[in-house]
Enzyme design. Sequence first.
Site: not given
Length: 310
Positions: A100-101
């Site tokens: 994620h991210s």
Amino acid sequence: NDAKLMVLIHGSGVVRAGQWARRLIINDNLNCGTQIPYIKRAMLEGYAVLVLNTNNGHVIDSRGRRAPVPQNSSPEAHGVYAFEHFVKNSPARDVYIVAHSYGGCVVTELARRSATARQRVTQIAFTDSVHSLYGCDDVTASWMRERTVNWVSSSLDRDSSLSKRGRGDVTTVSAGVSVHEWTSHSAFDSVFTFFADSTTFLPTEAPAKLADYSSWENSPIGVPRASEDELHDEVRESASTEEGTSVVNESTPMDESTTTTDSMPMEDSAPTEDTIPLEESEPSPADDRAATQTAAPAHESRASPRAEDL
């Protein structure tokens, strides 16, 4: 087990192992904000699971001073260390990554520096990753594109095909939500579908020019630090800049005490006007895909909490 291993990598900032976003943990529930649903389903489907902790690269020593953890002082260094010391010794034939991210930047570094990752990783699922393939050699970029899908924040229906965020970037689809920190939760079912059958999202035809993976050890990817600096420079140029910016790398590790105003998203940080979405911030202005958005997910109706509520 000897079949498959799933590696979970969170974003930057104050989140720790097993967390996607503290705002969701506090204001919604553990299923939305933690990696617990991924861990449970992965185990039910026969995966072994490894959870990384990329934001905890410093400790307090016996003299009360903050000291870096050897070979783990940055998110990227921790990722490479985990692969070369844990994944390498795993009997699993195939490795799957959910990142994620800023976790996407960690994976990009793995593709450059970890022979174990290049040899063993089968598929990669990003959720609103802020990675860039700028500065990657052709072999690394091809390796990433051939096995990666990025579910990005968008109010289009989930899994809708989107234009790529950069030239030559990985396959990009909608996560079905327009708020950054919700993307891992929203893309949950799609990620497992992708891991079960890569052709559901990736092109079925082989690339026109296949990468030559026989020359990995002879390529320049073993010393990527200059390229990593260029990567951050490119991201900065596309975002509003302020004084006092800092970059996550071996020399300036990210942790709770580091304040950033550049392109790297900070979990639970204050809202900024950067073009890359920030964890725990108000939704950023719509990007160039907004003109084509036709459907709004249920999550969009949620009011973002005030800072004092946190």
